[in-house]
Scaffold this motif. Structure first.
Motif, short mmCIF file in Angstrom:
data_model
loop_
_atom_site.label_atom_id
_atom_site.label_comp_id
_atom_site.label_asym_id
_atom_site.label_seq_id
_atom_site.Cartn_x
_atom_site.Cartn_y
_atom_site.Cartn_z
N THR A 136 -59.57 -99.23 -42.40
CA THR A 136 -58.92 -99.29 -43.71
C THR A 136 -57.66 -98.43 -43.71
OG1 THR A 136 -61.06 -99.64 -44.79
CG2 THR A 136 -59.24 -98.89 -46.18
N ALA A 137 -57.74 -97.24 -43.12
CA ALA A 137 -56.55 -96.39 -43.03
C ALA A 137 -55.50 -97.03 -42.13
CB ALA A 137 -56.94 -95.01 -42.50
N LYS A 157 -52.54 -90.94 -48.24
CA LYS A 157 -53.86 -91.36 -48.71
C LYS A 157 -54.94 -90.99 -47.69
CE LYS A 157 -52.40 -95.25 -51.61
NZ LYS A 157 -52.46 -96.71 -51.82
N THR A 158 -56.11 -90.70 -48.21
CA THR A 158 -57.28 -90.39 -47.39
C THR A 158 -58.34 -91.46 -47.63
OG1 THR A 158 -56.90 -88.00 -47.43
CG2 THR A 158 -59.15 -88.74 -46.99
N VAL A 159 -58.93 -91.96 -46.56
CA VAL A 159 -60.04 -92.90 -46.67
C VAL A 159 -61.32 -92.16 -46.31
CG1 VAL A 159 -60.95 -95.15 -46.01
CG2 VAL A 159 -58.47 -94.76 -45.99
N TYR A 160 -62.33 -92.30 -47.16
CA TYR A 160 -63.57 -91.53 -47.02
C TYR A 160 -64.74 -92.35 -47.52
CZ TYR A 160 -67.10 -87.98 -48.30
OH TYR A 160 -68.26 -87.26 -48.46
N SER A 161 -65.87 -92.26 -46.82
CA SER A 161 -67.09 -92.95 -47.23
C SER A 161 -68.24 -91.96 -47.34
CB SER A 161 -67.46 -94.05 -46.24
OG SER A 161 -68.74 -94.58 -46.54
N SER A 191 -82.18 -92.10 -38.62
CA SER A 191 -82.43 -93.32 -39.40
C SER A 191 -81.15 -93.94 -39.95
CB SER A 191 -83.39 -93.01 -40.56
OG SER A 191 -82.84 -92.03 -41.42
N GLY A 192 -80.14 -93.10 -40.22
CA GLY A 192 -78.91 -93.62 -40.81
C GLY A 192 -77.70 -93.65 -39.89
N THR A 193 -77.93 -93.46 -38.59
CA THR A 193 -76.80 -93.37 -37.66
C THR A 193 -75.98 -94.65 -37.63
OG1 THR A 193 -77.90 -91.74 -36.26
CG2 THR A 193 -76.16 -93.05 -35.24
N TRP A 194 -76.63 -95.79 -37.54
CA TRP A 194 -75.90 -97.06 -37.46
C TRP A 194 -75.05 -97.30 -38.71
CZ3 TRP A 194 -73.76 -100.52 -34.62
CH2 TRP A 194 -73.49 -101.81 -35.11
N GLN A 195 -75.63 -97.05 -39.87
CA GLN A 195 -74.88 -97.25 -41.11
C GLN A 195 -73.69 -96.31 -41.20
OE1 GLN A 195 -78.14 -96.93 -40.73
NE2 GLN A 195 -79.31 -98.25 -42.15
N ALA A 196 -73.89 -95.05 -40.80
CA ALA A 196 -72.80 -94.08 -40.85
C ALA A 196 -71.71 -94.42 -39.84
CB ALA A 196 -73.35 -92.67 -40.60
N ALA A 197 -72.10 -94.81 -38.64
CA ALA A 197 -71.12 -95.12 -37.59
C ALA A 197 -70.27 -96.33 -37.96
CB ALA A 197 -71.83 -95.34 -36.26
N THR A 198 -70.89 -97.37 -38.50
CA THR A 198 -70.11 -98.55 -38.89
C THR A 198 -69.23 -98.25 -40.10
OG1 THR A 198 -72.07 -99.36 -40.09
CG2 THR A 198 -71.67 -100.26 -37.89
N ALA A 199 -69.70 -97.38 -40.99
CA ALA A 199 -68.86 -96.97 -42.11
C ALA A 199 -67.65 -96.19 -41.62
CB ALA A 199 -69.67 -96.13 -43.10
N ALA A 200 -67.84 -95.32 -40.60
CA ALA A 200 -66.71 -94.57 -40.04
C ALA A 200 -65.68 -95.51 -39.42
CB ALA A 200 -67.21 -93.58 -39.00
N ALA A 201 -66.16 -96.57 -38.76
CA ALA A 201 -65.22 -97.55 -38.21
C ALA A 201 -64.44 -98.23 -39.33
CB ALA A 201 -65.98 -98.58 -37.38
N THR A 225 -62.80 -100.50 -47.03
CA THR A 225 -63.21 -101.90 -47.20
C THR A 225 -63.97 -102.33 -45.95
OG1 THR A 225 -61.08 -102.63 -46.31
CG2 THR A 225 -61.28 -102.46 -48.70
N ALA A 226 -64.87 -103.27 -46.13
CA ALA A 226 -65.68 -103.74 -45.02
C ALA A 226 -64.86 -104.64 -44.10
CB ALA A 226 -66.90 -104.48 -45.54
#
Length: 343
Positions: free
Chosen positions: A137-138, A2-6, A122-132, A52-53
């Motif tokens: 999740t994986a 499985k691959t996890v992707y956001s 502008s979106g660095t924080w949102q992208a970085a936390t999504a990557a975490a 998942t968050a």
């Protein structure tokens, strides 16, 4: 597998970076992850799922609270000064200067970064936390019994230490995942970093700990970024002595030298006896990578996956670097196909 992707990775889209003494178009771009995802689907690697968050608690197990707070507020502080362009540092607290965090945003950027090639947008924080969340999740999948999983993280993470960013990295996804394994009961975890650049952040986070073994194969720090870590004599400190292994290779190294280093790293990992393996999967070792100097070819990545599979351990792959965008999907997914015996 499985691959996890956001899709949230697209929120971090730097337009320029300082490289080779010039402001140039950024090589760390959204199309990197999109190309890998396309290849995952093309070869039918397995189900692609959203993360998942997990909140900030797992992040704060690895990263300093003050640093995390800075990242969450940096863009707002930057734009409050009337700037609508990407945030870059001005100066660094090098030898002889005080290590005191300034109040002003320019000082904070300088205090928490180690290069001028990692813009905050502008979106660095949102992208970085999504990557975490992608990595966590994986990691959940592997912890719950999957033989392997692929965390298609972007931004990458292995240059980020507990309290600084750089090298396109803000939160250390592999380290966060490894720590989550420890927190959920794993006695030992090994991190194998196959990115072209040394995983200085990961090494720094775990350097004095015996419960995480770190091995990295990378461009020699006398020649290559990040320059100031990654030598062979860095073997760990205190209780972590013997739990760090670096394999610095000179420019022009091909697969023969690189694979010999991988074989030795895997022997050390096997002797260490981890419960889980985390692979920091960078494919900027490729011969056509625009910012790297190794000579690996696309079929070599199948062999890398085959070698890692021989460890026989539950394995989490976490995406790091790779900037030859046309080939990044083939090369990254070749490692995963090799691991699964689909060479």
């Amino acid at each position: 597998m499985k691959t996890v992707y956001s899709e949230k990775h697209k929120l971090h889209h730097a337009k320029l970076e300082l490289i080779n003494g010039q402001m140039q178009p950024a090589v760390e771009m959204p199309s990197r992850a999109e190309t890998v995802l396309d290849r995952v689907k093309a070869v039918d690697l397995g189900l692609v799922v959203e993360p998942t968050a997990h909140g900030l608690d797992p992040v704060l197990k690895v990263h300093d609270a003050g640093y995390v707070d800075f990242l969450s507020k940096a863009w707002d502080m930057w734009t409050a000064e009337g700037r609508d362009y990407e945030a870059l540092p001005l100066v660094w607290a090098v030898r002889g200067l005080r290590q005191i965090e300034p109040d002003y945003i320019d000082g904070k950027l300088s205090y928490y970064s180690f290069d001028a090639g990692t813009p905050i947008t502008s979106g660095t924080w949102q992208a970085a936390t999504a990557a975490a969340d992608v990595a966590l999740t994986a990691a959940d999948m592997v912890r719950d019994g999957a033989r392997s999983a692929f965390a298609l993280c972007r931004p990458p993470g292995h240059h980020a230490a507990a309290d600084f960013y750089g090298g396109y990295c803000f939160l250390n996804n592999a380290a966060i995942a490894a720590q989550s394994f420890i927190d959920s009961g794993a006695a030992r975890v090994a991190i194998l970093d196959v990115d072209y650049h040394h995983g200085n952040g990961t090494q720094a986070i775990f350097y004095d700990r015996p419960d995480v073994f770190f091995a990295s194969i990378h461009g020699h720090p006398k020649q290559e970024y990040p320059f100031f870590l990654g030598y062979e004599d860095e073997t760990g400190a205190g209780k972590g002595e013997g739990c760090n292994a670096n394999y610095p290779l000179v420019w022009g190294s091909g697969f023969d030298a690189w694979s010999a280093a991988l074989d030795d790293a895997c022997k050390k990992i096997a002797a260490y006896g981890p419960d889980m393996v985390v692979v920091s999967l960078g494919v900027d070792t490729f011969e056509k990578d625009p910012i790297s100097q190794f000579k690996l070819k696309s079929p070599d990545y199948l062999k890398i996956g085959e070698t890692i599979a021989k460890l026989g351990k539950p394995t989490l792959f976490v995406m790091e670097g790779g900037y030859a965008v046309a080939e990044i999907g083939v090369n990254a997914v070749n490692v995963l196909l090799g691991f699964e015996g689909r060479s």
